[in-house]
Design a protein around this motif. Structure first.
Motif, short mmCIF file in Angstrom:
data_model
loop_
_atom_site.label_atom_id
_atom_site.label_comp_id
_atom_site.label_asym_id
_atom_site.label_seq_id
_atom_site.Cartn_x
_atom_site.Cartn_y
_atom_site.Cartn_z
N VAL A 1 0.84 -1.20 0.00
CA VAL A 1 0.00 0.00 0.00
C VAL A 1 0.88 1.25 0.00
O VAL A 1 0.59 2.22 -0.71
N HIS A 2 1.98 1.21 0.76
CA HIS A 2 2.89 2.36 0.79
C HIS A 2 3.51 2.60 -0.57
O HIS A 2 3.61 3.74 -1.03
N GLU A 3 3.96 1.54 -1.24
CA GLU A 3 4.55 1.68 -2.56
C GLU A 3 3.54 2.20 -3.57
O GLU A 3 3.88 3.02 -4.44
N ALA A 4 2.32 1.73 -3.48
CA ALA A 4 1.28 2.20 -4.39
C ALA A 4 1.01 3.68 -4.19
O ALA A 4 0.89 4.45 -5.16
N ARG A 5 0.95 4.10 -2.94
CA ARG A 5 0.73 5.51 -2.64
C ARG A 5 1.89 6.36 -3.14
O ARG A 5 1.70 7.43 -3.71
#
Length: 583
Positions: free
Chosen positions: A437-441
């Motif tokens: 989720v962090h990488e996507a954000r």
């Protein structure tokens, strides 16, 4: 023109001027929108309609999908197409440019270039082929590939959203291909033929670093408590350093003239050395010398640190500020040991240099630097060999590519709108753990989304104020008796001019209402003019600042500003002629 039209003209010109001066596009566009809203040129509903439009959300979702594909490593086989020593230049370029352009038709071109560039620089270094022969053609090729489909660039999606907002149908995935796909094929062929003939050989900071050919300026200080105080330059052995040259001595802020081997060193003297960046470590180890940027280098002397190159882009918060003002060392955990601008080192106190768009910084940084900052707007590109971890091969390795392919098939078939297919693709890469989720954000470029959304409001103001109609009338008058293609030519030329100096998304949004009004006045389907604007706004080949991929290769390729026009003029002429003929 009406008072509202004049007010809109003034605000748009001011916005344009701010962008040209290097102001963040997001700040310039939002500031212009707020000004137009405050002046009553556009109401709240029209001003902020772009934030509810499908285009920004589609772009955000596609950023996530593209990032997952990048991290999977499936694009790395494209490196096999890099130019190799002894191979015919045209054939070698085609092996690289064709698959890169094809990938760019369906994925954001920025991550494609980010994946390929470090490997190309390594190959250039190993095979002694100047990277300038490859990097600019690669940038132009992925730009051309981006206009082959509606998914290829955010600009195409912006025009699609503008058509939707104007009451028309959004662009289909392959609707733009009638114009864009043949242009991409012709353009790549032209690039492969002209690049070896028109591009000069330039060495990048990385290749010169590796081949002992590139000079960096490093400023050192005579330690007041060290053994060099009171000794001559020659006695201090500063004239016999391997691959490093003492270029200048500064005392009390003034250069010594001349600085000879017999010059006696005093405490606090600033010594400017020119040489290989790899020898920075040798200077730091020299007894009696400390870095003049000592506060920045403190704590960075361990073996876990290495040299990394970064390029400053249009959204960087560093532009117009000095490293000292931003507290570079504390903020980024890295020290600047060299700054390159327009292919040459900056010979000044590094902490006091006002940073500019396109500056290449050589940093002493830890191993995790690239991973921390490669997804942030501070730097357009982090040129570090293997900074981006690659996901495992096998099923999990190819899954992001399969998801991206599914997005194209579903949206292209019309089974789902582009927005829905893109959002499902973004959710799929997170659900399958291709990205956290962090990488996507982190993969979503918020500044780009803000520019896209706010540009809709600027376009609405140009239309509502009557400025679009007035400009369209003048275009039609100028082309009177010459046919509608001459009117289209004027619109395309205006788009070309804007996109070289401001955001391509903003350029498309500014010209779109004028293009639609012009098409209506000459009795041509506005959709044809809109597609022409989308292609023209994406095709920036004349300056490094017109398109993000052009800026990404600017420093690492060792290019000068004028190099872009040398290769870009023939390509721009082809693009212009084809848009007019195929519209």
């Amino acid at each position: 023109m009406t008072a509202a039209a004049w007010a809109t003209s003034c605000v748009v010109v001011a916005m344009f001027a701010l962008m040209v001066r290097g102001t963040s596009p997001a700040i310039a566009v939002v500031g212009a929108l707020v000004a137009l809203l405050s002046l009553g040129v556009v109401d709240e509903r029209r001003a902020f309609a772009g934030f509810a439009n499908a285009a920004p959300m589609t772009v955000a979702a596609l950023y996530v999908v593209a990032r997952a594909v990048e991290r999977s490593g499936v694009l790395r086989p494209l490196l096999r197409g890099a130019v190799v020593a002894g191979e015919a230049p045209v054939r070698g370029l085609l092996r690289l440019l064709v698959p890169s352009a094809a990938a760019s038709a369906f994925l954001n071109n920025t991550p494609i270039l980010a994946v390929l560039m470090p490997g190309i620089l390594r190959a250039s270094e190993a095979q002694r082929v100047p990277p300038s022969r490859t990097l600019m053609p690669l940038s132009f090729a992925v730009v051309l590939g981006g206009v082959a489909t509606t998914l290829g660039t955010s600009t195409n999606l912006v025009v699609s959203g503008l058509l939707d907002a104007a009451g028309g149908e959004p662009l289909g995935v392959f609707e733009i291909s009638r114009v864009g796909a043949p242009l991409a094929a012709l353009g790549v062929a032209l690039l492969a033929w002209t690049a070896p003939r028109l591009l000069p050989d330039r060495d990048s900071p990385r290749s010169r670093l590796a081949a002992a050919e590139r000079e960096f300026v490093v400023r050192m200080l005579v330690d007041p408590r060290g053994p060099l105080v009171g000794r001559t330059v020659e006695a201090a052995r500063l004239r016999s350093l391997e691959r490093v040259f003492l270029a200048q001595i500064e005392r009390a802020g003034e250069p010594l003239a001349p600085a000879t081997p017999e010059t006696v060193l005093q405490a606090g003297d600033h010594l400017l050395f020119v040489g290989e960046a790899r020898d920075v470590a040798e200077l730091r180890a020299h007894a009696g010398l400390v870095s003049a940027e000592h506060s920045h280098l403190l704590g960075l002397d361990g073996n876990a640190h290495g040299l990394v190159e970064v390029v400053l882009g249009p959204a960087s918060p560093l532009l117009g500020r000095t490293p000292k003002e931003v507290g570079f060392r504390a903020r980024y955990g890295a020290a600047i040991v060299g700054i390159h601008r327009e292919g040459a080192p900056v010979a000044a106190k590094l902490g006091a240099v006002k940073l500019r768009l396109g500056d290449t910084l050589l940093l002493l940084a830890d191993e995790g630097f690239s991973a921390r900052w490669s997804d942030r707007p501070d730097f357009v590109v982090v040129a570090d060999d293997d900074a981006t971890p690659v996901r495992p091969r096998g099923v999990r390795g190819v899954l992001p590519a399969a998801i991206a392919f599914g997005v194209v098939v579903v949206a292209g078939s019309g089974a789902l709108p582009i927005l829905h297919a893109s959002l499902l693709g973004a959710l799929a890469v997170v659900a399958t753990r291709a990205l956290t989720v962090h990488e996507a954000r982190a993969s979503i470029e918020i500044d780009v989304l803000v520019v896209i959304a706010a540009s809709f409001g600027i376009g609405a103001a140009i239309e509502d104020s009557g400025l679009a109609a007035a400009l369209a009338h003048r275009v039609v008058e100028g082309a009177s008796g010459l046919g509608w293609r001459f009117a289209l030519a004027a619109v395309v030329l205006a788009t070309f001019a804007l996109t070289e100096f401001i955001s391509n998304n903003a350029a498309a949004a500014l010209v779109f209402p004028i293009a639609v009004a012009t098409a209506t006045e000459v009795g041509i389907e506005p959709r044809r003019f809109a597609i022409a604007v989308a292609v023209a706004a994406s095709c920036s080949f004349l300056t490094p600042i017109g398109y993000q991929t052009n800026l990404m290769v600017y420093g690492p390729g060792g290019y000068r500003f004028g190099d872009y026009a040398r290769l870009g003029l023939p390509l721009s002429a082809l693009t212009f002629a084809w848009i007019i003929a195929a519209a």
